[in-house]
Design a protein around this motif. Structure first.
Motif, mmCIF file in Angstrom:
data_model
loop_
_atom_site.group_PDB
_atom_site.id
_atom_site.type_symbol
_atom_site.label_atom_id
_atom_site.label_comp_id
_atom_site.label_asym_id
_atom_site.label_seq_id
_atom_site.Cartn_x
_atom_site.Cartn_y
_atom_site.Cartn_z
ATOM 1 N N ALA D 193 0.835 -1.207 0.000
ATOM 2 C CA ALA D 193 0.000 0.000 0.000
ATOM 3 C C ALA D 193 0.863 1.247 0.000
ATOM 4 C CB ALA D 193 -0.930 -0.019 1.220
ATOM 5 N N ALA D 194 1.922 1.212 0.812
ATOM 6 C CA ALA D 194 2.791 2.385 0.897
ATOM 7 C C ALA D 194 3.468 2.645 -0.434
ATOM 8 C CB ALA D 194 3.830 2.184 1.996
ATOM 9 N N MET D 195 3.869 1.613 -1.112
ATOM 10 C CA MET D 195 4.587 1.781 -2.379
ATOM 11 C C MET D 195 3.665 2.333 -3.466
ATOM 12 S SD MET D 195 7.701 1.050 -1.816
ATOM 13 C CE MET D 195 8.525 0.806 -3.383
ATOM 14 N N ARG D 196 2.492 1.781 -3.563
ATOM 15 C CA ARG D 196 1.632 2.154 -4.676
ATOM 16 C C ARG D 196 0.678 3.300 -4.339
ATOM 17 N NH1 ARG D 196 3.418 -2.253 -5.944
ATOM 18 N NH2 ARG D 196 2.409 -3.575 -4.393
ATOM 19 N N GLY D 197 0.493 3.559 -3.048
ATOM 20 C CA GLY D 197 -0.365 4.677 -2.662
ATOM 21 C C GLY D 197 -1.826 4.298 -2.568
ATOM 22 N N LEU D 198 -2.581 5.146 -1.889
ATOM 23 C CA LEU D 198 -3.988 4.843 -1.637
ATOM 24 C C LEU D 198 -4.906 5.364 -2.738
ATOM 25 C CD1 LEU D 198 -4.047 5.894 2.140
ATOM 26 C CD2 LEU D 198 -3.598 3.616 1.192
#
Lengths: 201, 201, 201, 201
Positions: D193-198
Motif C-alpha cells: 500500500a505504501a509503495m503504490r499509494g492509496l
DNA sequence: GAATAAACGAGACGGTACGTCTCGTCTTATG
DNA sequence: CATAAGACGAGACGTACCGTCTCGTTTATTC
C-alpha cells in the motif's frame, strides 16, 4: 622455663614490614573523628580516607572500627593513672577522683562514655576497656586503700572492692546516667561523704 | 472558666484513630527482640514482621528503633520504683539497692545496660531514660534520705544528691564497667559502708 | 427508540446518593496533576488532597489511579473526533491528521503518550483507551475511506484497516518513539505520500 | 607521533577493576525477569537476588532498574538490524518490516512495548532507546530508500524521513495502540500500500 | 641484582539495615 | 448510608556502612 622464643624482635620477617606510619595515621584519624562526629557516626571509610590508608589494611590489623577506637583512645590519653600517695588516704582519694572527674569533663569524657556505651553490646570492647582503663584506675584505688589501712586511717571491716566502688562509682554514674556536674567540688564532697559515712554520729 | 484546658479527651478526632493494638504489638515485639538478640541486633523490619505492623506505621509514631526500645522497655518493666519506708533509712536503702541489683541481674538488666549504652550516642534516648527511669529511682532515694534526716538518723551536712549517688552509683558502675557481682550481699555491704563511712573511728 | 431502561435515574436509591461534585472534583484534580507532574508522579493521595475527596471514595468508584486518569483525560479533551467530510478523501485525511498532530503537540499530547505508555503494562487501561480514544479516531478514518471509495477516489484493492494505519500510524510512531516534529506540514506530507505512494511512476 | 591518543586501554586503572561477571549476571537476571514478570513488576531486589550481585553495586553502575532493563534488552537482542539489500526497494522494505513484525510478535515484543511505554515518563530511557534501537532501524530504512532512489525505483519528491515513517510507523501503531495482528501478510500489505499509494489511478 | 614475599593504596564487591514512599484497605465520626 | 479524614499493612525504593576481595605497586629479605 627461661622465657622462650619471643617471636618478633629478631624475627627479621621476610616481606615488606608493617608500616608504622599507617598505624599511627589510622589512630590519629580515628581519634580526631571520634571527637568530631562521635564514635557511632565515625565510619571506617572516613578513617581510611583521612589517614590515606587502605580500608583492607585497617581490617588487617584491627577486627573492626571499635577496636581501632579503643586503641586510638588509649593512645591519645595518658593511660597511666597517676597514684598521688600524699600520705593521707582521704587526700589521695580526693586527688584521684578529681583527676577522674576532670577527665570525664574534658573532650575525651564523651568519647569515653560512648566507648563504655558501645561496650554494652560488644564484649570484646568491654574486655579491652576493663583491662586497659578500668583496672589501672582501680589499682590506684586499691593501693590508696591498702596504704590507708596500713596507716590505720581506714576501717578493716570493709571489702576493698566495695570501698573502691564507693569512691569511683558515683562519678561514672553521673557521667553515664545523669547530667549532674563533674567538678572538683563534687569530687571532694563525694570523698568526704564516703570517708565519714552518711549516718549521724 | 469552668472548662479546664485539657485539649484532647473530648476531642473526638476525625479520621481513623490510632490503633492501640498496633502500638502494643510493636512494643511487645520490640521487648521480646531486645531480650532475644539484643538492642543493636534488633531490626525495625523484624519488629514489623513479628508485630504484623507496617514499617511505615512504626516510623510514623517513633523516630527510630531506639525510641521504640525505650518505650517498650519502660512499658515492660514495673516502672514505678517502690519506696520501702520501713522506718529506718539504712534498711530502706538496703531494700532499694537490693531491688536495683536484682533488676540489673535479671533479663532486663542487660537490656537496660544496652539502653544506657546507646544513650551515650543518642541524647534523646538519654533524656527519656533519665526522665522515666533514673529520676523515679533517685526520687525514692531522696525520700528515704529526707525521712532519715527528719528522724535524725542521717548527717545534715551532706548534700542529698551526693548521698544518693553514693548509694546508687556503685551498682551502675559495676553493671556497666566491671564484671563484679550484683547480688544482695554486695548491696548490703555497699549500704553498710556508705552509712558508716570508710574512715576508721 | 426513546431511550430505554437506563437502570439508575428513576431508581431513587436509598441512602445518600453519590456526590456528583466529588466525581468532578476528582477528575479535575487528576487532570491538573497529570499535566503538572506527569502521570507516574501523580499520586492518589494528592488527587484526594486537591479535590477534597476522601481516598476511599476514589477507590470506591475507580479501581486505581490510572482509571481515574483515563476518565479525567477523556473528560478533559474533546473526545468526539470531528469528521471533516469535505468531499475529498485526501483533504479529509489531511484535516484529520492535522487535528491529531495538533493534539499530540499540545499539552494533552504528553499525557496521552504517558497513558499509552502505561497501557503497555495495564491491559485494562489499554482496553479503555482503545475503546474510547483509538476506535473513534479510526472510525473517522474508516468513514473517510469509505466515502472516498464510493466516490472512486481510492483504490479498491487495499484493506481498509491497512489504509487507516498508513495515515495514522506515522503520527503515533513519531509521538512515542522519536523526537521528530508533529506539525501541520508533516501531516500534509504524510497524507500526500500515502495517497500517491512511494514508488516512481 | 605514531601512538594515537586512545586514553583508556593501557590505562591500568588503580583499584579493583569492575567485575565483568557481575555486570553480565545483572543483565541476564534483568532480561529473564522482564520476560517472566514484566518490566514494572521486576524489582531491583529480585535482580540482585537472582544475579547474586549486591543492590548497591547495581545502583553504582545504573541509575535505576529501567536503565538496567534497557541495557539488558539491548544486550539480549541482536541489536544490529540487518539490511536486506536485495536489489529492489520494495522487496527490501518487505523483508525489513517482516523482521520488525516478527520481533514485535515474539517474546521480546511485549518487553519492547513496555520499554517504549516507560520511556514516555523517563526521558533518559527514551533517549537510550532512540539512540540504540530506533536509529539503527531507521538507518536501514534510509539506506533502502537511498538505494531505491539511486536505482530510479522511488519518487524523488518525498522526504526520506516521511517515507521511512510511512513504512515503519504502522507497525508500532499496531503494537502499542491496537490489538491488530502483526504478521508477515500484514507487513507485505503495508509495504504494498505504501509503495503504490492509496489513491486510485 | 634478580627473585621472592608480604604489606600497601585504591576501590569494587555482596550483604544487610535503614528510613521513605506509594498503594489500596480499613475504621472512625460526620452529614 | 456515602462521605472526609486519616491510620493502617504491605512492600519496593535508593542510600549508607560493613567487612571482604582483587587489582597493581612498593618495600623489604633472600638467593
Amino acid at each position: 622455663m627461661t622465657k622462650t622464643v619471643d617471636p618478633d624482635p629478631p624475627a627479621a620477617r621476610v616481606g615488606r614490614p608493617r608500616s608504622e606510619r599507617s598505624r599511627s595515621e589510622v589512630l590519629r584519624a580515628a581519634s580526631d573523628l571520634m571527637r568530631e562526629v562521635g564514635l557511632r557516626a565515625m565510619t571506617t571509610d572516613e578513617i581510611a580516607a583521612r589517614s590515606g590508608v587502605g580500608k583492607a589494611t585497617i581490617y588487617k590489623w584491627w577486627p573492626n572500627k571499635y577496636a581501632v577506637a579503643v586503641e586510638a583512645f588509649l593512645a591519645a590519653m595518658d593511660t597511666a593513672a597517676a597514684d598521688p600517695d600524699t600520705g593521707s588516704a582521704e587526700r589521695d582519694f580526693r586527688l584521684a577522683l578529681r583527676g577522674i572527674m576532670q577527665f570525664y569533663r574534658g573532650p575525651n569524657g564523651r568519647v569515653f562514655a560512648q566507648l563504655i556505651g558501645e561496650a554494652q553490646s560488644h564484649p570484646d570492647i568491654a574486655a579491652e576497656l576493663r583491662h586497659h582503663l578500668m583496672q589501672p584506675r582501680r589499682e590506684v584505688g586499691r593501693a590508696i586503700w591498702d596504704r590507708g589501712v596500713a596507716r590505720g586511717e581506714l576501717r578493716t571491716d570493709i571489702d576493698r572492692e566495695i570501698a573502691v566502688d564507693l569512691v569511683f562509682g558515683p562519678a561514672m554514674y553521673r557521667l553515664l546516667a545523669t547530667d549532674a556536674p563533674l567538678d572538683a567540688e563534687t569530687a571532694d564532697a563525694i570523698v568526704a561523704a564516703a570517708m565519714r559515712g552518711l549516718a549521724a554520729v
